[in-house]
Write a protein that holds these residues in place. Sequence first.
Motif, PDB file in Angstrom:
ATOM      1  N   PRO A   1       0.818  -1.217   0.000  1.00  9.76           N
ATOM      2  CA  PRO A   1       0.000   0.000   0.000  1.00  9.76           C
ATOM      3  C   PRO A   1       0.853   1.268   0.000  1.00  9.76           C
ATOM      4  O   PRO A   1       0.671   2.155  -0.828  1.00  9.76           O
ATOM      5  N   TYR A   2       1.783   1.366   0.962  1.00 10.46           N
ATOM      6  CA  TYR A   2       2.655   2.530   1.085  1.00 10.46           C
ATOM      7  C   TYR A   2       3.990   2.067   1.664  1.00 10.46           C
ATOM      8  O   TYR A   2       4.068   1.039   2.339  1.00 10.46           O
ATOM      9  N   SER A   3       5.036   2.840   1.426  1.00 14.49           N
ATOM     10  CA  SER A   3       6.282   2.671   2.166  1.00 14.49           C
ATOM     11  C   SER A   3       6.469   3.914   3.032  1.00 14.49           C
ATOM     12  O   SER A   3       5.977   4.996   2.702  1.00 14.49           O
ATOM     13  N   ILE A   4       7.174   3.742   4.134  1.00 12.83           N
ATOM     14  CA  ILE A   4       7.195   4.752   5.192  1.00 12.83           C
ATOM     15  C   ILE A   4       8.619   5.262   5.409  1.00 12.83           C
ATOM     16  O   ILE A   4       9.571   4.479   5.462  1.00 12.83           O
ATOM     17  N   SER A   5       8.739   6.565   5.590  1.00  9.03           N
ATOM     18  CA  SER A   5      10.042   7.166   5.873  1.00  9.03           C
ATOM     19  C   SER A   5      10.282   7.240   7.372  1.00  9.03           C
ATOM     20  O   SER A   5       9.342   7.233   8.186  1.00  9.03           O
ATOM     21  N   GLU A   6      11.539   7.351   7.751  1.00 10.41           N
ATOM     22  CA  GLU A   6      11.883   7.547   9.156  1.00 10.41           C
ATOM     23  C   GLU A   6      11.263   8.839   9.684  1.00 10.41           C
ATOM     24  O   GLU A   6      10.728   8.876  10.801  1.00 10.41           O
ATOM     25  N   ALA A   7      11.297   9.886   8.879  1.00 17.57           N
ATOM     26  CA  ALA A   7      10.746  11.177   9.312  1.00 17.57           C
ATOM     27  C   ALA A   7       9.259  11.069   9.602  1.00 17.57           C
ATOM     28  O   ALA A   7       8.754  11.678  10.559  1.00 17.57           O
ATOM     29  N   ASN A   8       8.537  10.296   8.790  1.00 19.62           N
ATOM     30  CA  ASN A   8       7.098  10.142   9.010  1.00 19.62           C
ATOM     31  C   ASN A   8       6.827   9.499  10.358  1.00 19.62           C
ATOM     32  O   ASN A   8       5.971   9.966  11.127  1.00 19.62           O
ATOM     33  N   LEU A   9       7.547   8.441  10.671  1.00 20.85           N
ATOM     34  CA  LEU A   9       7.336   7.772  11.952  1.00 20.85           C
ATOM     35  C   LEU A   9       7.678   8.687  13.121  1.00 20.85           C
ATOM     36  O   LEU A   9       6.959   8.743  14.120  1.00 20.85           O
ATOM     37  N   ARG A  10       8.773   9.422  13.006  1.00 21.07           N
ATOM     38  CA  ARG A  10       9.175  10.297  14.106  1.00 21.07           C
ATOM     39  C   ARG A  10       8.139  11.399  14.332  1.00 21.07           C
ATOM     40  O   ARG A  10       7.852  11.762  15.482  1.00 21.07           O
ATOM     41  N   GLU A  11       7.574  11.911  13.265  1.00 22.63           N
ATOM     42  CA  GLU A  11       6.614  13.002  13.410  1.00 22.63           C
ATOM     43  C   GLU A  11       5.274  12.493  13.926  1.00 22.63           C
ATOM     44  O   GLU A  11       4.687  13.072  14.847  1.00 22.63           O
ATOM     45  N   THR A  12       4.777  11.394  13.370  1.00 23.29           N
ATOM     46  CA  THR A  12       3.433  10.920  13.710  1.00 23.29           C
ATOM     47  C   THR A  12       3.409  10.201  15.047  1.00 23.29           C
ATOM     48  O   THR A  12       2.596  10.510  15.917  1.00 23.29           O
ATOM     49  N   VAL A  13       4.301   9.231  15.232  1.00 21.31           N
ATOM     50  CA  VAL A  13       4.321   8.496  16.494  1.00 21.31           C
ATOM     51  C   VAL A  13       4.849   9.393  17.618  1.00 21.31           C
ATOM     52  O   VAL A  13       4.368   9.345  18.752  1.00 21.31           O
ATOM     53  N   GLY A  14       5.815  10.244  17.301  1.00 21.09           N
ATOM     54  CA  GLY A  14       6.463  11.058  18.319  1.00 21.09           C
ATOM     55  C   GLY A  14       5.590  12.131  18.945  1.00 21.09           C
ATOM     56  O   GLY A  14       6.001  12.766  19.925  1.00 21.09           O
ATOM     57  N   ARG A  15       4.398  12.313  18.430  1.00 23.08           N
ATOM     58  CA  ARG A  15       3.508  13.344  18.985  1.00 23.08           C
ATOM     59  C   ARG A  15       3.131  13.049  20.436  1.00 23.08           C
ATOM     60  O   ARG A  15       3.167  13.943  21.288  1.00 23.08           O
ATOM     61  N   ASP A  16       2.739  11.804  20.730  1.00 23.72           N
ATOM     62  CA  ASP A  16       2.301  11.444  22.085  1.00 23.72           C
ATOM     63  C   ASP A  16       3.113  10.304  22.691  1.00 23.72           C
ATOM     64  O   ASP A  16       2.814   9.867  23.801  1.00 23.72           O
ATOM     65  N   TRP A  17       4.103   9.825  21.951  1.00 22.70           N
ATOM     66  CA  TRP A  17       4.891   8.684  22.391  1.00 22.70           C
ATOM     67  C   TRP A  17       6.374   9.048  22.338  1.00 22.70           C
ATOM     68  O   TRP A  17       6.809   9.743  21.429  1.00 22.70           O
ATOM     69  N   THR A  18       7.141   8.550  23.293  1.00 23.11           N
ATOM     70  CA  THR A  18       8.584   8.754  23.292  1.00 23.11           C
ATOM     71  C   THR A  18       9.244   7.591  22.565  1.00 23.11           C
ATOM     72  O   THR A  18       9.185   6.441  23.031  1.00 23.11           O
ATOM     73  N   ILE A  19       9.837   7.878  21.414  1.00 29.41           N
ATOM     74  CA  ILE A  19      10.461   6.829  20.612  1.00 29.41           C
ATOM     75  C   ILE A  19      11.794   6.442  21.244  1.00 29.41           C
ATOM     76  O   ILE A  19      12.675   7.275  21.430  1.00 29.41           O
ATOM     77  N   GLU A  20      11.930   5.171  21.588  1.00 28.23           N
ATOM     78  CA  GLU A  20      13.160   4.682  22.206  1.00 28.23           C
ATOM     79  C   GLU A  20      14.083   4.000  21.197  1.00 28.23           C
ATOM     80  O   GLU A  20      15.292   3.972  21.390  1.00 28.23           O
ATOM     81  N   LYS A  21      13.502   3.439  20.154  1.00 28.79           N
ATOM     82  CA  LYS A  21      14.310   2.762  19.138  1.00 28.79           C
ATOM     83  C   LYS A  21      13.590   2.856  17.803  1.00 28.79           C
ATOM     84  O   LYS A  21      12.375   2.678  17.721  1.00 28.79           O
ATOM     85  N   LEU A  22      14.341   3.161  16.759  1.00 30.46           N
ATOM     86  CA  LEU A  22      13.809   3.188  15.397  1.00 30.46           C
ATOM     87  C   LEU A  22      14.941   2.749  14.483  1.00 30.46           C
ATOM     88  O   LEU A  22      15.899   3.497  14.281  1.00 30.46           O
ATOM     89  N   GLU A  23      14.837   1.537  13.969  1.00 26.93           N
ATOM     90  CA  GLU A  23      15.945   0.964  13.222  1.00 26.93           C
ATOM     91  C   GLU A  23      15.444   0.089  12.080  1.00 26.93           C
ATOM     92  O   GLU A  23      14.334  -0.462  12.149  1.00 26.93           O
ATOM     93  N   PRO A  24      16.240  -0.053  11.022  1.00 27.97           N
ATOM     94  CA  PRO A  24      15.847  -0.936   9.923  1.00 27.97           C
ATOM     95  C   PRO A  24      16.056  -2.395  10.294  1.00 27.97           C
ATOM     96  O   PRO A  24      16.999  -2.749  11.005  1.00 27.97           O
ATOM     97  N   THR A  25      15.151  -3.238   9.816  1.00 26.87           N
ATOM     98  CA  THR A  25      15.290  -4.680   9.984  1.00 26.87           C
ATOM     99  C   THR A  25      14.570  -5.346   8.815  1.00 26.87           C
ATOM    100  O   THR A  25      14.219  -4.675   7.843  1.00 26.87           O
ATOM    101  N   VAL A  26      14.355  -6.644   8.887  1.00 27.78           N
ATOM    102  CA  VAL A  26      13.624  -7.337   7.826  1.00 27.78           C
ATOM    103  C   VAL A  26      12.433  -8.065   8.410  1.00 27.78           C
ATOM    104  O   VAL A  26      12.413  -8.407   9.603  1.00 27.78           O
ATOM    105  N   TYR A  27      11.467  -8.315   7.556  1.00 26.17           N
ATOM    106  CA  TYR A  27      10.206  -8.931   7.942  1.00 26.17           C
ATOM    107  C   TYR A  27       9.971 -10.128   7.027  1.00 26.17           C
ATOM    108  O   TYR A  27      10.148 -10.045   5.804  1.00 26.17           O
ATOM    109  N   THR A  28       9.593 -11.241   7.608  1.00 21.59           N
ATOM    110  CA  THR A  28       9.438 -12.474   6.850  1.00 21.59           C
ATOM    111  C   THR A  28       8.064 -12.549   6.201  1.00 21.59           C
ATOM    112  O   THR A  28       7.041 -12.355   6.862  1.00 21.59           O
TER     113      THR A  28
END
Length: 227
Positions: A154-181
Motif C-alpha cells: 500500500p505505502y512505504s514509510i520514511s523515518e521522518a514520518n514515523l518520528r513526526e506521527t508516532v512522536g507526537r504522544d509517544w517517546t520513541i526509544e528505538k527506530l531501526e531498519p530490519t527485515v520482515y518475513t
Amino acid sequence: MDVHTFTYEELYRGGTPMGRNMPWDLRAPQPAVVALADAGAFTGEVLDVGCGLGDNSAFLASRGLHVTGLDIAPSAVELARDRAPGVTFAVADATKLEGYEGRFDTVLDSTLYHCLTEDQRREYLAALTRATRPGTRLHLFAFSSELPASFPAPYSISEANLRETVGRDWTIEKLEPTVYTTSMTPEELRQIARALLDEEPADLASLATDADGRVLVPVWYLTAVRR
C-alpha cells in the motif's frame, strides 16, 4: 491494477490476484515478534492491532499473556477465531478503537501502519493513545522506503514520518531498519507483482530470502512509550 483498490475483506475472501494465500500468512508467528517475546517485550494487557489471521496473537497468548486481536476485516477475524479459539478477537477500526479506552499495556502493530493513508495514520495514533495507559509500550513494524518500487505494498514509510506521527504522544526509544518475513517465494512474489502491474518487476531480485526460501522485506522497527 493497483493494490490500493482492494479492501482487506476482499483480500481475505480471495477476490484479488493474491488468491487466498496472504503474503503475510506464515501459519506461524512472525519471527521478529517471537524475538521480541523472547526478550520480554510484552507485558500486561496486549493489543495486537491489525491482527489478520491471528497467529501472532495466538503465540503471545501461549506465553501466558492476555491478548486482544483486532482487525477491520470480518473474514480475517472469523478465520483467526477458528485457528485460535481461546484468544479474544474482534472486528474494529484501528483509527477509532471505540470501546477500548485506557485498556492496554503493550501494543503490537505487525505491519498495519503502512496500510493507512497519512490522515488515517494520525487518527490511528490518536486512537492508540486513547486505548492505552501512560507507560504503554508500542512495538511497530512498517514497510520502509527501501522497498523496491514494484513491490505490491500500500505505502512505504520514511523515518521522518514515523518520528513526526508516532512522536507526537509517544517517546520513541528505538527506530531501526530490519527485515520482515513473508510467506512468499521470489517466484510467487513476481507472479503477484506481474498481475498487479501488468509488467515484469525486475527490481524484486534485490530482496533477500530466509533459510526456507521466503522473501524478506525491509521494514522499520519502532518501539515507543506512551507519555
